[in-house]
Design an enzyme around this catalytic site. Structure first.
Site, PDB file in Angstrom:
ATOM      1  CG  HIS A  33      -2.119  -1.018   0.678  1.00 26.21           C
ATOM      2  ND1 HIS A  33      -1.891  -2.354   1.235  1.00 26.21           N
ATOM      3  CD2 HIS A  33      -3.236  -0.957   0.022  1.00 26.21           C
ATOM      4  CE1 HIS A  33      -3.139  -3.038   0.503  1.00 26.21           C
ATOM      5  NE2 HIS A  33      -4.046  -2.164   0.047  1.00 26.21           N
ATOM      6  NE  ARG A  82      -6.262   0.770  -2.700  1.00 24.90           N
ATOM      7  CZ  ARG A  82      -5.838   0.958  -3.845  1.00 24.90           C
ATOM      8  NH1 ARG A  82      -5.488   1.903  -4.564  1.00 24.90           N
ATOM      9  NH2 ARG A  82      -5.435  -0.416  -4.643  1.00 24.90           N
ATOM     10  NE  ARG A  89     -10.994  -0.790  -0.678  1.00 27.93           N
ATOM     11  CZ  ARG A  89      -9.874  -1.291  -1.204  1.00 27.93           C
ATOM     12  NH1 ARG A  89      -9.797  -2.248  -2.201  1.00 27.93           N
ATOM     13  NH2 ARG A  89      -9.098  -0.771  -0.698  1.00 27.93           N
ATOM     14  CD  GLU A 131     -10.230  -7.278  -2.651  1.00 27.83           C
ATOM     15  OE1 GLU A 131      -9.204  -6.653  -3.089  1.00 27.83           O
ATOM     16  OE2 GLU A 131     -11.124  -6.848  -1.751  1.00 27.83           O
ATOM     17  CG  ASN A 159      -3.409  -4.511  -6.558  1.00 25.35           C
ATOM     18  OD1 ASN A 159      -3.176  -4.569  -7.709  1.00 25.35           O
ATOM     19  ND2 ASN A 159      -3.822  -3.330  -6.065  1.00 25.35           N
ATOM     20  CG  ASP A 160      -6.047  -8.210  -1.782  1.00 23.88           C
ATOM     21  OD1 ASP A 160      -4.695  -8.422  -1.615  1.00 23.88           O
ATOM     22  OD2 ASP A 160      -6.599  -7.304  -1.492  1.00 23.88           O
ATOM     23  NE  ARG A 195      -1.442  -6.165  -2.182  1.00 21.24           N
ATOM     24  CZ  ARG A 195      -2.586  -5.358  -2.142  1.00 21.24           C
ATOM     25  NH1 ARG A 195      -3.745  -6.026  -1.775  1.00 21.24           N
ATOM     26  NH2 ARG A 195      -2.489  -4.208  -2.259  1.00 21.24           N
ATOM     27  CB  CYS A 219      -9.980  -1.044  -9.224  1.00 15.13           C
ATOM     28  SG  CYS A 219     -10.808  -1.909  -8.129  1.00 15.13           S
TER      29      CYS A 219
HETATM   30  C1  PEP Z   1      -6.843  -4.877  -5.174  1.00 14.47           C
HETATM   31  O1  PEP Z   1      -6.644  -5.716  -4.411  1.00 14.47           O
HETATM   32  O2  PEP Z   1      -6.638  -4.967  -6.540  1.00 14.47           O
HETATM   33  C2  PEP Z   1      -7.320  -3.615  -4.744  1.00 14.47           C
HETATM   34  C3  PEP Z   1      -7.375  -2.685  -5.811  1.00 14.47           C
HETATM   35  O3  PEP Z   1      -7.299  -3.285  -3.567  1.00 14.47           O
HETATM   36  P1  PEP Z   1      -6.039  -3.138  -2.485  1.00 14.47           P
HETATM   37  O4  PEP Z   1      -4.814  -2.999  -3.377  1.00 14.47           O
HETATM   38  O5  PEP Z   1      -6.481  -1.737  -1.826  1.00 14.47           O
HETATM   39  O6  PEP Z   1      -6.022  -4.114  -1.636  1.00 14.47           O
HETATM   40 MG    MG Z   2      -7.656  -5.626  -2.570  1.00 14.88          MG
END
Ligand code: PEP
Ligand code: MG
Length: 574
Positions: A194, A301, A337, A437, A460-461, A471, A508
């Protein structure tokens, strides 16, 4: 002597600056006891470092402005108070005067003592305060270690500093630019953390996984950080500087070319309309999203609102933040979110269970919100109140099953009814979406989709959970592959399911902001992308060079491709 350190470019851009090391544990601590004659001079040196740290905090506080000033200000005030804490100060000077400790060693000992006290506390909120001790003591250590004259310090400040650290907490990131930090180099961390996401949002070049950095770099060394190549040059040569100047010229030229796309529609070469939304974490993202012609906010976020403070933001505070976001977007849709906190995001509120054995598989996202109904209801009321000011869509993170979506919809109905009866204006209807995710949600989407109005794919998740590759662990960066056939098959199935049920699907995760992936995502049928606002123009440019109908025909072959090379060969045919 010129040294080149290799890492991973987590946020692009090339920057020249002076190093500032911030990892207290990496300072060389002189453990030899003071001679009696040295004691008072050492106490004065400590006093000077404490005052420098205080005045740095004051300077940051004064420079703060805009929507984040209050949130970050609270954070800084807490550090300032800690620096003035009589117990901390008496302990430090006692160690120097009575224990004959040198200032650095006294700071280290005092930090270890306080850390042990905080760590033994039962209350997770108080336990999480330990981090503040590290930040505050680190700041004093850094002041102590700077043996440059004030005049030299001014020059260094003019060139700007490059932070060199093991890692940087997301809450720390947001005030780096206010401190004059131009770039960050971390020995650990990953491009998907993050903090890295925030760095991209802030357009702050960042290198992660530069393992040697703390061992090789010293305070005030001249560094050339290359976020594009994932490289740090220590003591750059004239040739490096020429390369830097050339890069600046090229970047300016490219910036001017892309700026012409700011108000252009996003269309493929064969004239198909694509929608590009912006991800937002910070107040500044809204201005950039609008300047670069975003179609709305595809992901806000909200956890960053929580991460920057030492108390939970109440309904009014949250409402004001969401309302300003909606007003800032001037009638374009804003996707908010709900809280996505978990032990994987260092959290100053103490909400997350920091002792969970498996934080990524633990009490995060909607799971945490459902466990804390009052907290969830407060956030929902704030979001619903902001809906009176412009179009809002509500997005739920870390969804695994339909029960979570049904419970959220019920909560929206109850909160909307209560707010209306209290005389608040609330929009008539809300679109409710799920972040996809977790692989279970992706696979069972045909069931889940009946309970939602839109889908947002969080790659991402989704990548980390599907490939069982953390990650945030840079040692697994090769395994963490968004182009793995399993991921492409999931993405394709999610997009097709959305089409079948006429529910919009957006992506996203960071994948959407990487223009190298744009043709592939268009081939899989994606038409809604959401990315950090700095990437909007580049992706719009990439879209304009793609022929969507030709790409779509390649989808079956892309899904059968075994590796990146095969994907590249197939895409070259479009
Ligand atoms: C994701 O997981 O792709 C996402 C957009 O959320 P975050 O990166 O905040 O976990
Ligand atoms: Mg995520």
């Amino acid at each position: 002597m010129r040294i080149v350190l290799a890492g991973i470019g987590a946020s692009r851009g090339m920057v020249l600056g002076r190093a500032r090391l911030v990892q207290p544990s990496q300072f060389i601590i002189d453990e030899t006891p003071l001679e009696p004659a040295e004691i008072e001079a050492e106490a004065a040196r400590l006093q000077q470092a404490l005052e420098t740290a205080q005045s740095e905090l004051r300077a940051i506080r004064e420079k703060l402005h805009g929507a984040l000033a209050r949130e970050i200000g609270e954070f800084i005030d807490a550090h300032s108070m800690l620096l003035n804490d009589p117990e901390l100060l008496t302990g430090l000077f006692d160690l120097v005067r009575r224990g004959r400790y040198r200032a650095g060693a006294a700071l280290k000992l005092q930090r270890d003592r306080l850390a042990a006290v905080f760590e033994a506390m039962d209350d997770p909120y108080l336990r999480s305060r330990r981090e503040d001790i590290d930040h505050v003591i680190g700041r004093v250590q850094s002041a102590l270690a700077r043996e440059t004259s004030p005049a030299e310090r001014q020059i260094a400040a003019r060139v700007g500093t490059i932070l060199v650290s093991d890692q940087i907490a997301p809450a720390e990131m947001t005030h780096l630019t206010a401190q004059g930090v131009l770039a960050a180099v971390c020995t650990g961390s990953s491009a998907l953390s993050h903090s890295a996401i925030l760095a991209r949002s802030m357009r702050l070049p960042m290198i992660v996984g530069a393992h040697e950095a703390l061992a090789v770099v010293h305070d005030d060394d001249l560094l050339l950080v290359d976020g594009d190549q994932g490289q740090v040059v220590v003591h750059p040569t004239a040739q490096d500087l020429a390369r830097y100047r050339q890069h600046q010229r090229d970047a300016q030229r490219e910036g001017r070319r892309l700026a012409e796309l700011a108000l252009a529609p996003t269309r493929t070469r064969d004239d198909c309309a694509i929608r590009l939304f912006a991800n937002a974490e910070l107040a500044g993202d809204v201005a950039q999203a609008r300047a670069n012609g975003a179609d709305g906010i595809g992901l806000y976020r909200t956890e960053f609102l929580f991460l920057q403070r030492h108390h939970l933001p109440d309904e009014e505070e949250q409402f004001l933040a969401y309302r300003d976001l909606v007003l800032g977007m001037g009638g374009l849709p804003v996707t908010i979110r709900t809280l996505d906190l978990g032990a994987d995001k260092a959290d100053a509120t103490g909400l997350a269970l920091t002792t969970e054995p498996n934080p990524a598989l633990g009490m995060r996202g909607v799971r945490l919100s459902m466990r804390r109904p009052a907290l969830f209801a407060t956030q929902m009321r704030a979001i619903l109140r902001a809906s009176a000011y412009g179009p809002i869509r509500i997005l739920v993170p870390m969804v695994t099953n339909t029960i979570e979506m049904q419970a959220t919809r019920r909560l929206i109905q109850i909160c909307a009814r209560d707010l209306r009866s209290e005389g608040h204006e609330v929009a008539d209807q809300f679109d409710l979406g799920a972040m996809i995710e977790v692989p279970a949600a992706a696979i069972a989407l045909p069931n889940l989709i009946r309970h939602i109005d839109f889908v947002a794919i969080g790659t991402n998740d989704l990548v980390q959970y599907t490939l069982a590759a953390d990650r945030n662990n840079d040692a697994l960066s090769e395994l963490y592959d968004p182009l793995h056939p399993a991921i492409l098959q999931l993405l394709s199935a999610i997009i097709r399911c959305g089409e079948k049920h006429a529910k919009p699907v957006s992506l996203c995760g960071e994948m959407a902001s990487d223009a190298r992936y744009t043709p592939l995502l268009l081939a899989l049928g994606l038409t809604n992308f959401s990315m950090h606002s700095g990437a909007l123009l580049e992706v719009r440019d990439a879209v304009s060079r793609c022929d969507r109908s030709r790409l779509r025909k390649l989808a079956p072959r892309l899904l059968r491709a075994e590796d990146r090379d095969a994907l590249r060969r197939i895409l070259a045919k479009a």
